[in-house]
Enzyme design. Structure first.
Site, mmCIF file in Angstrom:
data_model
loop_
_atom_site.group_PDB
_atom_site.id
_atom_site.type_symbol
_atom_site.label_atom_id
_atom_site.label_comp_id
_atom_site.label_asym_id
_atom_site.label_seq_id
_atom_site.Cartn_x
_atom_site.Cartn_y
_atom_site.Cartn_z
ATOM 1 N N ASP A 130 0.801 -1.226 0.000
ATOM 2 C CA ASP A 130 0.000 0.000 0.000
ATOM 3 C C ASP A 130 0.832 1.273 0.000
ATOM 4 O OD1 ASP A 130 1.101 -0.085 2.496
ATOM 5 O OD2 ASP A 130 -0.762 -0.579 3.531
ATOM 6 N N GLU A 135 -0.512 -8.951 -1.418
ATOM 7 C CA GLU A 135 -1.092 -8.440 -0.161
ATOM 8 C C GLU A 135 -2.304 -7.545 -0.465
ATOM 9 O OE1 GLU A 135 0.759 -5.479 2.731
ATOM 10 O OE2 GLU A 135 1.397 -7.349 3.619
ATOM 11 N N GLU A 170 -2.011 5.155 2.987
ATOM 12 C CA GLU A 170 -2.006 3.746 2.579
ATOM 13 C C GLU A 170 -3.399 3.190 2.279
ATOM 14 O OE1 GLU A 170 -0.225 4.996 5.044
ATOM 15 O OE2 GLU A 170 1.868 4.494 4.614
ATOM 16 N N HIS A 179 6.662 4.532 12.906
ATOM 17 C CA HIS A 179 7.056 5.448 11.827
ATOM 18 C C HIS A 179 5.880 6.051 11.056
ATOM 19 C CE1 HIS A 179 6.280 1.645 9.733
ATOM 20 N NE2 HIS A 179 5.942 2.397 8.719
ATOM 21 N N ARG A 184 2.930 7.974 9.220
ATOM 22 C CA ARG A 184 2.659 9.413 9.020
ATOM 23 C C ARG A 184 1.611 9.944 9.986
ATOM 24 N NH1 ARG A 184 4.988 9.235 3.953
ATOM 25 N NH2 ARG A 184 5.567 11.259 3.158
ATOM 26 N N HIS A 243 13.305 4.908 12.860
ATOM 27 C CA HIS A 243 13.200 5.083 11.399
ATOM 28 C C HIS A 243 14.039 6.282 10.943
ATOM 29 C CE1 HIS A 243 11.264 5.841 7.493
ATOM 30 N NE2 HIS A 243 10.671 4.655 7.585
HETATM 31 C C1 UD1 Z 1 6.882 4.560 3.623
HETATM 32 C C2 UD1 Z 1 5.478 4.175 3.154
HETATM 33 C C3 UD1 Z 1 4.752 3.392 4.251
HETATM 34 C C4 UD1 Z 1 5.587 2.234 4.766
HETATM 35 C C5 UD1 Z 1 6.955 2.780 5.199
HETATM 36 C C6 UD1 Z 1 7.881 1.706 5.741
HETATM 37 C C7 UD1 Z 1 4.302 5.725 1.645
HETATM 38 C C8 UD1 Z 1 3.532 6.985 1.541
HETATM 39 N N1 UD1 Z 1 4.717 5.374 2.883
HETATM 40 O O1 UD1 Z 1 6.727 5.495 4.694
HETATM 41 O O2 UD1 Z 1 3.525 2.900 3.716
HETATM 42 O O3 UD1 Z 1 4.936 1.635 5.865
HETATM 43 O O4 UD1 Z 1 7.565 3.399 4.069
HETATM 44 O O5 UD1 Z 1 9.068 2.272 6.257
HETATM 45 O O6 UD1 Z 1 4.545 5.086 0.650
HETATM 46 N N2 UD1 Z 1 14.523 7.927 4.659
HETATM 47 C C9 UD1 Z 1 15.903 7.903 4.527
HETATM 48 N N3 UD1 Z 1 16.506 6.709 4.196
HETATM 49 C C10 UD1 Z 1 15.806 5.558 4.014
HETATM 50 C C11 UD1 Z 1 14.411 5.594 4.162
HETATM 51 C C12 UD1 Z 1 13.777 6.790 4.477
HETATM 52 O O7 UD1 Z 1 16.568 8.911 4.692
HETATM 53 O O8 UD1 Z 1 16.409 4.525 3.714
HETATM 54 C C13 UD1 Z 1 13.844 9.226 4.988
HETATM 55 C C14 UD1 Z 1 13.748 10.203 3.836
HETATM 56 O O9 UD1 Z 1 14.115 11.440 4.331
HETATM 57 C C15 UD1 Z 1 12.275 10.252 3.493
HETATM 58 C C16 UD1 Z 1 11.620 9.891 4.806
HETATM 59 O O10 UD1 Z 1 12.519 8.962 5.416
HETATM 60 O O11 UD1 Z 1 11.901 11.538 3.064
HETATM 61 C C17 UD1 Z 1 10.266 9.293 4.700
HETATM 62 O O12 UD1 Z 1 10.221 8.240 3.724
HETATM 63 P P1 UD1 Z 1 8.855 7.975 2.914
HETATM 64 O O13 UD1 Z 1 9.076 6.831 1.991
HETATM 65 O O14 UD1 Z 1 8.359 9.252 2.335
HETATM 66 O O15 UD1 Z 1 7.821 7.585 4.049
HETATM 67 P P2 UD1 Z 1 7.887 6.482 5.170
HETATM 68 O O16 UD1 Z 1 7.383 7.114 6.411
HETATM 69 O O17 UD1 Z 1 9.192 5.779 5.185
#
Ligand code: UD1
Length: 381
Positions: free
Chosen positions: A96, A118, A132, A209, A211, A242
């Protein structure tokens, strides 16, 4: 040759897609095409090396503090060329995330059938989890093959109007991934954990983690954790924080200098599984952890107002605490003090899968395209 493209971008998608990709690679009549959006960078790369996977295309879209629009636009634009160049017969997306949503939409724009792994999870609250719940509804509208992990997910899809002939009860691939990792048993624990941990103490493993939990709800979670370590001197909290800066700016100020609390960078998957195995129970808002913990006999306190995974609540592997400080504290206290409640939760059977989901998915794809005819036995549920 059946060309099967997998599109994924975050760590949980990587973990759940990995056993499918491994299975696709082992088939002589299938050519797998692995496309990473890299919505996550470091956390996804950990998964790729763990399962020894290589990508054919890497869109490398991650930006600091990326917005949902950033992710959507960059995935759609990036996939345009990839779809045209590689011309897959079917595209698989998982779960999702915004990668899954934009990946399915791109395949639809190119008139390529989508398989949704899933499929059918629902909270029926459009804004929770956000975005999601909407992502998964949109993917359900775009997909031709719906791989439902549980019977309940299948029912949700039928209610949503999906034809029964397009729904396959497979179980969740996370159980396949978990079994693979447990069979290797190669976790190497980071030094900060080794230095911190006292063998005589019980570990509570924490990961959050989402949103909708950013800001005040996460602060309340942290406060509840502080009360728990303060009252129970025989426990330690190990918190995998996270990489999202919006998570870090709440968790570090609240918990940095609290006794018996360890704040760690996200660890790789075998270490996370190992830490869960060592822990007494798990507190999380993650969907994947709710599915994994029961396979290793660990109760889960769910830090969310609702869950699209009610099977665990019913099977007794999880309890819903929300983000209310008192409720988190009370449910955790109950697990720490009432042995009967603890025993019951830790012995409940995992309702999410039997380790054969990836095999079923690949067999279904071969049947779907008429490449082979394979017998498929549904997940018993
Ligand atoms: C995303 C998914 C969520 C999933 C989660 C698992 C969406 C909208 N959200 O949320 O469904 O449950 O992943 O973790 O698709 N970042 C890093 N390095 C990394 C990973 C993340 O720096 O390896 C930072 C980045 O600054 C990024 C922020 O984390 O901007 C958020 O990542 P993002 O993919 O936008 O949302 P998640 O909260 O990780």
């Amino acid at each position: 040759m059946l060309k099967v493209m997998t599109v994924f971008g975050t760590r949980p998608e990587g973990i759940k897609m990995a056993p499918v990709v491994m299975k696709l690679k082992s088939e002589k009549n299938i050519q797998p095409i692995v496309v990473l959006t890299a919505q996550h960078r470091q956390m996804l790369d950990q998964v790729m090396s763990l399962f020894d996977l290589q990508s054919d295309y890497d869109l490398n879209i991650m930006k600091d503090r990326q917005t949902l629009s950033d992710i959507t636009v960059r995935v759609l634009t990036g996939l345009e060329k990839v779809m045209e160049e590689s011309k897959p017969d079917v595209v698989l997306v998982q779960g999702d995330t915004t990668t899954a949503f934009a990946g399915a939409l791109s395949a639809f724009y190119h008139k390529i059938p989508v398989g949704h792994i899933e499929a059918g999870l629902r909270t029926d609250d459009m804004y929770n989890p956000f975005p999601e719940e909407m992502n998964r509804r949109i993917v359900s509208s775009l997909a031709s093959l719906h791989f439902a992990p549980t019977r309940e997910a299948k029912e949700n899809l039928l209610k949503f109007g999906v034809e029964e002939s397009k729904i396959y009860l497979t179980g969740n691939t996370v159980v396949d991934a978990l079994q693979y990792i447990l069979s290797k048993d190669n976790a190497v624990y980071p030094k900060d954990f080794v230095d911190f941990h006292d063998d005589k103490k019980k570990i509570l493993f924490v990961e959050t983690h989402r949103r909708e939990n950013l800001g005040e709800p996460m602060r309340k979670i942290c406060r509840a954790l502080k009360r728990i370590v303060d009252k129970y001197k025989d426990i330690e909290i190990v918190f995998s924080v996270h990489r999202n800066p919006a998570v870090r700016e709440v968790v570090f100020p609240e918990l940095s200098n609290v006794e018996r609390v360890l704040l760690m960078d996200p660890v790789d998957y075998p270490v996370m599984i190992g830490l869960m195995k060592k822990s007494f129970f798990v507190l999380t808002d993650s969907g994947g952890l709710q599915e994994e913990a029961p396979s290793i006999g660990k109760p889960v306190v769910v830090l969310r107002e609702n869950t699209e995974r009610p099977e665990g609540l019913r099977a007794g592997t999880a309890v819903l605490a929300g983000t209310d400080e008192n409720k988190i504290f009370e449910l955790s206290s109950q697990l720490l003090e009432d042995n009967k409640v603890y025993e019951k939760m830790s012995k409940a059977i995992n309702p999410y899968g039997d380790g054969k989901a990836s095999e079923r998915i690949v067999d279904i794809l071969l049947n779907f395209k008429g490449v082979e005819t394979r017998q498929i036995e549904e997940f018993a549920g």
